[in-house]
Structure formats: C-alpha cells, structure tokens
Design an enzyme around this catalytic site. Sequence first.
Site, PDB file in Angstrom:
ATOM      1  N   LYS A  80       6.546   5.381  -7.015  1.00  0.00           N
ATOM      2  CA  LYS A  80       5.577   4.763  -6.105  1.00  0.00           C
ATOM      3  C   LYS A  80       6.285   4.100  -4.928  1.00  0.00           C
ATOM      4  O   LYS A  80       7.250   3.362  -5.102  1.00  0.00           O
ATOM      5  CB  LYS A  80       4.759   3.738  -6.899  1.00  0.00           C
ATOM      6  CG  LYS A  80       3.600   3.088  -6.177  1.00  0.00           C
ATOM      7  CD  LYS A  80       2.823   2.197  -7.152  1.00  0.00           C
ATOM      8  CE  LYS A  80       1.603   1.551  -6.542  1.00  0.00           C
ATOM      9  NZ  LYS A  80       0.861   0.729  -7.537  1.00  0.00           N
ATOM     10  N   GLU A 130      -2.243   5.811 -13.848  1.00  0.00           N
ATOM     11  CA  GLU A 130      -1.038   5.041 -13.549  1.00  0.00           C
ATOM     12  C   GLU A 130      -0.613   4.233 -14.778  1.00  0.00           C
ATOM     13  O   GLU A 130      -1.433   3.588 -15.440  1.00  0.00           O
ATOM     14  CB  GLU A 130      -1.344   4.098 -12.381  1.00  0.00           C
ATOM     15  CG  GLU A 130      -0.199   3.190 -11.968  1.00  0.00           C
ATOM     16  CD  GLU A 130      -0.597   2.258 -10.825  1.00  0.00           C
ATOM     17  OE1 GLU A 130       0.295   1.635 -10.242  1.00  0.00           O
ATOM     18  OE2 GLU A 130      -1.814   2.166 -10.515  1.00  0.00           O
ATOM     19  N   CYS A 181      -1.471   5.414  -6.938  1.00  0.00           N
ATOM     20  CA  CYS A 181      -2.384   4.341  -6.568  1.00  0.00           C
ATOM     21  C   CYS A 181      -2.256   3.861  -5.126  1.00  0.00           C
ATOM     22  O   CYS A 181      -2.738   4.520  -4.210  1.00  0.00           O
ATOM     23  CB  CYS A 181      -2.237   3.174  -7.555  1.00  0.00           C
ATOM     24  SG  CYS A 181      -3.683   2.074  -7.613  1.00  0.00           S
TER      25      CYS A 181
END
Length: 570
Positions: A133, A51, A173
């Site tokens: 994300k 990330e 994540c």
Amino acid sequence: MSTPIPEVPTVRIALAQFNATVGDLAGNARRIVDCARVAHAGGAALLVAPELALTGYPPEDLLLRPAFMQACAAELAALAAALAPLDGLTVVVGHPHQFDGQADQRSRSHAVVQRFNAASVLAGGRVTATYCKRELPNYQVFDERRYFVSGRDAGQGAVVFEAGGRRFGLLVCEDAWFDEPAAIAKAAGAEMLCVVNASPFHLDKSGEREARMVQRVQATGLPLLYAHLVGGQDEVVFDGASFALDAQGRVAARGACFDEHLVWVDWQADGTLAGEVQPVPELEAQAWAALVTGVRDYIGKNGFPGAIIGLSGGVDSALVLAVAVDALGADRVRCVMMPSPYTASISWIDARDMAERVGVRYDEISILPMFEAFKGALAAEFAGLPEDATEENIQARIRGTLLMALSNKFGSIVLTTGNKSEMATGYCTLYGDMAGGFAVIKDVAKTLVYRLCDWKNRQPTRRADGSTGPVIPERIITRPPSAELRPDQTDQDSLPPYDVLDAILARYMEEDQSIEQIVAAGFERADVERVTRLIKINEYKRRQAPVGIRITHRAFGRDWRYPITSKFRA
C-alpha cells in the site's frame, strides 16, 4: 489483412465479503479457503478477499511483535498451499508484510524492520506477487503510519496480474482515493482495478466510497472491483457492501450491507459487467445493523456467554435491550430493574412490558435499603449540608455495583446505556451508569435514539408471545426523559433541549466548528457556551468510559484524542 483479436470469454469474479477476527490467523485463513472453494465451484477465475483479511483489521500493536509478523508470513505460505488444489482460481488476500530495510537514519549500524500493509496474489500453490500500500491514512480512526511504511518509499511499483485472461491492477484501500496509484496500474497494463478494503463504517459511508471510486473510474477509464470487510472489531464496524463499477462508473454489482457472502461479478466478453445490485439501506437501518453487528461480534469474539442490562423504563435502556436481543437472541440477554425512592410507577410498568415483549429474563432489585445504608454511613460527614448530586450519584453507583456483581458471578457482560449526548456533556455517573464492559449507544445522539426506536417499532417484529408489533412501549418513547434520581426530575432541568444540544454537538465535535461559527449559524450564545464547556470539562469521564460502537465519522474514542488538562476554550 489484419489478424482478428481473439475474444476473451466471460470472467467470473467473487468478492469475499467476510468477517475476520483480529489475531485469528488460522481461523481467517480457513474462512478464505472456504470462500475460495465456493468461488471455484461457482466458476470464478478470481477471488478477492479484503484488506488485512489474514489478520483482521486493525491489528494495531500486534504488528509490532516479531512473533506476530512471523506467524503471518507462515500462515500466508500455508494458505497459498491450501489453495493449490483449486486449479484455475487466483486469490488476492490482504496481509501485513515485512522485510529488513535500509539502516535507520539515526544510527546506520542498526537495521530497521519495514512493515507494509500488503496484498498478495496467490496462484498455483504459491505467492506470485505482492503489492504494498502506497497511501497510508492517518486520520479519524486510522493510525497506519505508526505501523507501516509506504510502498512508494520502498520503491513499490504497480502490481498487475492475470486471471481468466484479463489483467488486474492491485490497489489497497486508501490507494484508490488518490490519482497516482491507479494511474501507475493503468500504465502497467491493467484492464481493471482490483481494490481490497477495510474501511470502518459510519453513517452513509457506502455512498461516499462509491462516489470516490466513480472518480477513480472516470480518471482511468477502467472498471473497478471493491472487496470490503464486514463485521465488528472493538469499537469499529465494517459494513461490507462490496461493489463493482463498470467503465462508465455505474454500479454493476453491490453486496448486502452487514452480511457475509460472496458478491459475484461477471466480466463479459464485450467488457460489460453483470451482477446483482443490493440496495443501500436507509440511514436508520444502517445504524441499527451497525449496532447489532457491534454487539454480536464484541460479545461473540470475546467469548462472553451473554449480556446484562440495567433496564430503567427509559428510552436509552429500551433501545440497548432491543439491539441486544436482535444481536444475541433473548435467551442470552438478562435485564434488571433497580428502583429507587424516585422511580415512577410507570417506569416499572414499562420496563416489565418491554422485557415481556422481547422475552428476556427480568428481575427487580430495590436499591432503597442500600441507599439508606449509604446515607446513614455518611450522615455525620454530611451533617448540615443539603442533598445534591452526591446523593443522586450514590444511587447510580449502587446500580453499577449490583450489575457488575451479577456480571462477575455469571460471566455475562454489562452493556451500558449512555448515549452520545450524555457522554458529551457528562450527564452520566462514573462508576455508576458508566460502569460496564461495552457502551452500545455511546456514539448515538439522543435525537437519533428516538429515531431508532421509532424505526424499530415500524419494522414487522415477532414478539415473545408470538404476536407481531412494536417491541418498545410507546410511552417509553413519548414521556420526557429522566434519570429519576430526585423528585420530578427531567433531563431538560440540566441540559438544553436535545435537538439544540445535538445540533451544537454535531457542529462542535464532529465538524470542528468554533463557538463563534456556531453562534453565527443561529444558536443562542448561552446554549453554545454551556454545551461546549460541558464537553471540555468532562473529558476525564470519557477517558474512563467503556469502549463503544462508532457509527459517525467522529466518535468519542479512537478519533477523539483531546487532552484532559487544557485551557483552550474557543
């Protein structure tokens, strides 16, 4: 007659567990290219970088600068082009992404910039897909909602890409800690979840991560890749330990903790995964590696030539010295003993012994002449008043001044030696032992200090004289701790026993228990009220402390933001 389903050959995958530096876009891109070349030479069809690998994590308010975001976009395009010669290799890389979005609700006449925590798929010299994300953490050290918009709010769907004949669903994540993003990826045809991560370390965090990812595998029935950052960035450290889970949730591959390397995963024709599984270190080994990583990268990435430590003959400075030598090498560490009229002879002896064992430069500068000069200068003002903490603090501040003078003259950074128990209760001196540039054990409770010293002494360590044995003299560990600022002083004169203090600290500060809950757990009310009062009234000191390494899930720093002025006492 049915048509036979063609067998998919083994797909080799490499997880790029590397140490990014925040803001070094070109340097991080070069590291990704280097990893990609190794992966390509090793037969990988897919390389997965962590990330925000392009920028380092966390870039914080750099993200608010238009020039930074423009540079990120240009570097991503350049990275894609640089990877073009690696035919047959797909690369996933994390980066910030932005475009002009809808008008601000407060003023329809002004467009707002939407920034995303994104990961892109690079293949054939170009960016073929970008995933934004969806789940933005805003707890502990995370502050992502300050910087990013959720991919969900921008209408982001699944990103499923192909590599080596297999289909991978991309997540970033926190997305993998929730059901929805993975379910959407599966519905879009993903055969494996590919998760890029920058998850700050705390003790036993790797086990927590793996347990949550097992839940994701069980919910979807899909195997999972977890590519994770490694290295130190200011107060946070990243432990690597990238891994792969098969469709049953078993660990099929795991990288080493706190080590840069590629983690290889073979996705075989029958759907099974194969790879090397590195063990998860014991807790003390995790803590030690985190401290070493934090010191090495803070000093290295900020360009300091070395470190200076005030060595007292006590256990805290001994631990900091041992960590610093492991992180930097003995030739880049210097320690200074600064005895006062109250310094015991065994403190001199043990400090010299410790310095000799690890092979660092050791000097002694007596603070007696300066201490007497200070007292003389203040004699008229203090006439008729008894000596108290004022004179004790003068000694600490003289030492801080000397260390900072050496730092200014020679460029090395002062590593402070205060532990978490002391920082919590204010058992430290502003502009004295708190003076310095980096607080190595700021998040290490006193009881853990002793455990780490014992652990280090059990490791086979080569000392400066060529022998193998403990590097911390046993007496440093076993003698009662003391600041040695008045005759026959010990820490327990002013504080509860450290096992009691640290237990109360953990419950109040790390677990958010109330005074009544802690008392109900069996602690003496007087001890609980005393410790919690000290925690509250010393917030002003902690605000002026240097940044230090976070190794617990709640440290004094990014994830402790209490007001200095407050009347709340529960």
